[in-house]
Design an enzyme around this catalytic site. Structure first.
Site, short mmCIF file in Angstrom:
data_model
loop_
_atom_site.label_atom_id
_atom_site.label_comp_id
_atom_site.label_asym_id
_atom_site.label_seq_id
_atom_site.Cartn_x
_atom_site.Cartn_y
_atom_site.Cartn_z
N TYR A 29 0.82 -1.21 0.00
CA TYR A 29 0.00 0.00 0.00
C TYR A 29 0.86 1.27 0.00
O TYR A 29 0.35 2.36 0.15
CB TYR A 29 -0.95 0.00 1.20
CG TYR A 29 -1.89 -1.20 1.22
CD1 TYR A 29 -2.91 -1.30 0.28
CD2 TYR A 29 -1.73 -2.22 2.14
CE1 TYR A 29 -3.77 -2.40 0.27
CE2 TYR A 29 -2.58 -3.32 2.15
CZ TYR A 29 -3.61 -3.40 1.21
OH TYR A 29 -4.44 -4.50 1.21
N TYR A 402 -11.19 -1.32 0.65
CA TYR A 402 -11.12 -0.94 2.07
C TYR A 402 -9.80 -0.24 2.38
O TYR A 402 -9.65 0.37 3.44
CB TYR A 402 -11.33 -2.18 2.96
CG TYR A 402 -10.09 -2.89 3.45
CD1 TYR A 402 -9.47 -3.87 2.68
CD2 TYR A 402 -9.53 -2.59 4.70
CE1 TYR A 402 -8.34 -4.52 3.12
CE2 TYR A 402 -8.40 -3.24 5.15
CZ TYR A 402 -7.80 -4.20 4.35
OH TYR A 402 -6.67 -4.84 4.80
N ARG A 403 -8.89 -0.25 1.40
CA ARG A 403 -7.55 0.26 1.65
C ARG A 403 -6.87 0.25 0.30
O ARG A 403 -7.15 -0.63 -0.53
CB ARG A 403 -6.87 -0.75 2.57
CG ARG A 403 -5.56 -0.42 3.17
CD ARG A 403 -5.23 -1.56 4.11
NE ARG A 403 -3.95 -1.37 4.77
CZ ARG A 403 -3.39 -2.26 5.57
NH1 ARG A 403 -3.99 -3.41 5.79
NH2 ARG A 403 -2.24 -2.03 6.15
#
Ligand code: ADP
Length: 471
Positions: A29, A402-403
């Site tokens: 991420y 969600y991310r």
């Protein structure tokens, strides 16, 4: 904390953007990289004290630099009857991971839900305590989520509204017994019934953890590289996949099941699960039991590991990965459709499909890793295009991420578009009110402060872990 406050005040004075990280191991991420090039990274890794552990009420109070390994080692060394929930990659910090809404395969797997009571430096340097910590002598700070009036803990999760310098984390009281089993399912279509049957058991709380359904590649990359099986171009053909599955003695899907509690309830739950699975399996699934006092390694406790990072060696070279992580409603049919559609997208991009579906009570977390060799420019370009395509597919189905990785935050934020992006406007109003100079984590989760607004479409991310950052 006083130093963090001083730094934030200085940043306001000089209009320098800051990017706080706890341990910076947010791999897939963006790791430690800021969204905006030129930001100063505030590395809180050395604020690594375990401030308190309360056995009777099963929680601890941590600084942000405390890693999963640190806390685990401490609990073991002190022989405290408390267990942790740990994500697949345990290199990071307990607080950083929870703030990002990370997940683990334990009964407390939704980590942000177990974070309780924070001490936060706001973007203007003011220090606040959330929830019941707002009472100067508050005895319930880390025990009850809500204080009096609005609750602010969630405001600091996946946000750019504060630097969390301390927080309470709930721990799992060591159970009397556990049991665990590994379910291997041969057929791709088995995903549908598995999600429905295990989802129903999860909803009834017979199974209390996030049940993760791993596809074969999630097992294969732990012990091998792609070249061990196949050297051709394009995605690995199905007959090669069948060989991998046979050789490793796994299924197309592998599903760890875990039970926690008193021995009587664990035994009863084993029977309930066996009965629910019986119509679908040739022979009953076998559970391995553990009783308090036996080595923790044999239990269903989460133990820190970084084995999952082996994934990045799949293609060889200087490996990297980004995570594509949409949520789906709990529904086996939808899970199978999502699997088939994603697999086809990966195939179009010439990539092998690896995926997990986590059953998290009412929804599924579908974590798909996009693996690549960072020195393979063509593969990086394909990964970037694939990611864009997956985000668009997901938007059309109404499945939110969600991310997401830094490079795709604007894109994903753009999919939350109800009321002509009313949520974005709310986020911006709050951001501008609390951070008028826009010094804290500008661009995080697609929220740009006034000072940087308009940059969003073109702003290059700092050199991150993703292929897109290298365009
Ligand atoms: P980990 O500790 O798991 O390695 P990171 O430090 O990479 O996690 O944090 C992931 C993201 O979460 C960061 O990029 C940042 O946006 C946010 N974050 C992490 N720690 C804090 C903190 N203490 N205060 C505010 N935001 C944080």
């Amino acid at each position: 904390t006083a130093e963090v406050q001083a730094l934030v005040r200085l940043a306001n004075e000089h209009r320098v953007p800051l990017w706080p990280i706890s341990r910076g191991k947010n791999f897939g991420y963006g790791a430690a990289a800021p969204r905006l090039a030129g930001s100063v990274v505030v590395d809180l890794g050395r604020m690594n004290r375990i401030l308190d552990v309360d056995v009777a009420r099963a929680h601890c109070v941590l600084e942000p630099g405390v890693g999963f390994y640190d806390l685990y080692a401490f609990l073991q060394k002190e022989k405290l009857p408390l267990w942790m929930s740990i994500p697949g990659n345990a290199w990071g910090s307990v607080i950083g991971n929870a703030l990002e809404r990370g997940m683990g395969m334990s009964p407390y797997g939704d980590h942000c839900e177990r974070l309780c009571g924070m001490e936060v430096v706001l973007p203007d340097g003011e220090l606040v305590r959330t929830g019941n910590g707002a009472m100067a002598n508050g005895a319930l700070w880390h025990l009850a989520h809500h204080g009096f009036g609005p609750s602010w803990d969630p405001m600091f999760m996946q946000s750019s509204l504060g630097i969390v310098c301390k927080a309470g984390m709930w721990l799992i009281p060591e159970p009397e017994a556990t049991a665990q089993a590994m379910l291997h399912l041969e057929g791709i279509d088995d995903l549908a019934w598995a999600v429905d049957v295990l989802g129903a058991l999860r909803l009834q709380r017979v199974i209390e953890h996030v049940v993760v359904v791993f596809n074969y590649l999630e097992q294969a990359f732990l012990v091998s590289q792609r070249a061990d099986w196949y050297q051709g171009k394009g995605p690995m053909p199905d007959d090669v996949i069948a060989q991998v599955i046979a050789k490793l003695g796994i299924g197309y899907w592998s599903i760890p099941l875990r039970l926690y509690g008193y021995e009587e309830t664990v035994d009863a739950n084993i029977r309930v699960i066996q009965k629910a699975l019986a119509p679908h399996l040739a022979k009953p699934v076998e559970f391995q039991k553990w009783r308090r006092g036996e080595p923790i390694e044999n239990s269903a406790a989460n133990i820190p590991s970084v084995l999952s990072l082996q994934a990045i060696n799949w293609y060889g070279g200087r490996g990297g990965h980004i995570g594509f992580s949409p949520l789906l409603p709990l529904d086996g049919r939808r899970a199978l459709e999502q699997f088939r559609a994603n697999k086809a997208r990966y195939a179009e991009a010439g990539l092998d499909y690896n995926t997990t579906f986590g059953i998290a009570e009412r929804f599924l977390v579908n974590i798909n890793m996009l693996l690549y060799d960072r020195d393979n420019a063509d593969q990086c370009a394909r990964v970037t295009r694939l990611f864009d395509t997956l985000v668009e597919d997901s938007r059309q189905r109404g499945y939110p991420e969600y991310r997401t990785h830094l490079d795709f935050m604007d894109r994903v934020a753009g999919t939350f578009d109800y009321g002509d992006h009313a949520l974005r406007r709310l986020n911006e109003r709050v951001k501008d009110a609390l951070d008028p100079n826009g010094i804290l984590a500008p661009g995080k989760q697609g929220v740009w402060p006034r000072a940087f607004r308009g940059l969003s479409a073109s702003a290059p991310a700092a050199e991150g872990a993703s292929p897109a950052a290298r365009r």
